[in-house]
Design a protein around this motif. Structure first.
Motif: not given
Length: 189
Positions: A134-138, A147-150
């Motif tokens: 998964g990750g983080w999206i602004r 746009h996914l930051h792991d």
């Protein structure tokens, strides 16, 4: 007695104002103490990001939100990390990993950034299987893998962009060089 009470009230108000002023500026600087202000004061963009689980069939929004600081270079490379990791008063495990650059593992298996993160004691996993990612999206950005930051997350709760950390260890700066942007003094070794 009344003059004494008024004098005591003035001292109390002055002390409260001094404590408030000290709390809003970091020691020895005029920078605001909020983590978001530290981020923007050092060239980053603070924003709220949401966690997403990547099932392979699509991204599922999760309940977690976190304020991250994004640095983007002219070459469009970027690096994100939590504002509280960047602005911590004491060293964090993520900051130590970035500044000290532990060596990359020989012949990593799978995703190189996830392997490096695990090698130095962090995790990029979003579950109990290596395939759980998964990750983080602004917030406000399109919900897609571009746009996914792991993040490489450490036991102290600090985190840093997993690819940015891996590239930096290999001598490549993505987004910005964070070595002098951390609030805490990071001892080299």
């Amino acid at each position: 007695m009344r003059k004494r009470a008024i004098a005591l009230s003035l001292v109390t108000v002055a002390t409260a104002a001094l404590v408030t002023a000290q709390a809003s500026a970091s020691p020895g600087t005029s920078h605001p103490r909020t983590a978001a202000a530290w981020c923007t004061g050092h060239g980053g963009q603070a924003a709220v990001y949401r966690a997403y689980y990547d099932s392979g069939r699509g991204l599922t929004p999760l309940g977690g939100v976190r304020e991250l600081c994004r640095f983007q270079a002219k070459d469009h490379s970027r690096l994100v990390l939590p504002t509280d990791t960047l602005a911590a008063d004491l060293p964090t495990l993520a900051a130590l990993a970035y500044v000290r650059k532990p060596p990359l593992p020989q012949h990593p298996q799978g995703n190189p950034s996830a392997a490096y993160c695990a090698f130095i004691g962090g995790t990029t996993q979003f579950g109990n299987r290596k395939s759980d990612v998964g990750g983080w999206i602004r917030q406000g950005d399109p919900v897609d893998r571009d746009h996914l930051h792991d993040m490489c997350v450490f036991a102290d709760g600090s985190a840093i962009d997993a690819w940015g950390l891996t590239y930096h260890t290999g001598g490549v700066i993505r987004g910005a060089d964070l070595a002098k942007k951390f609030r805490a003094h990071i001892p080299p070794r």
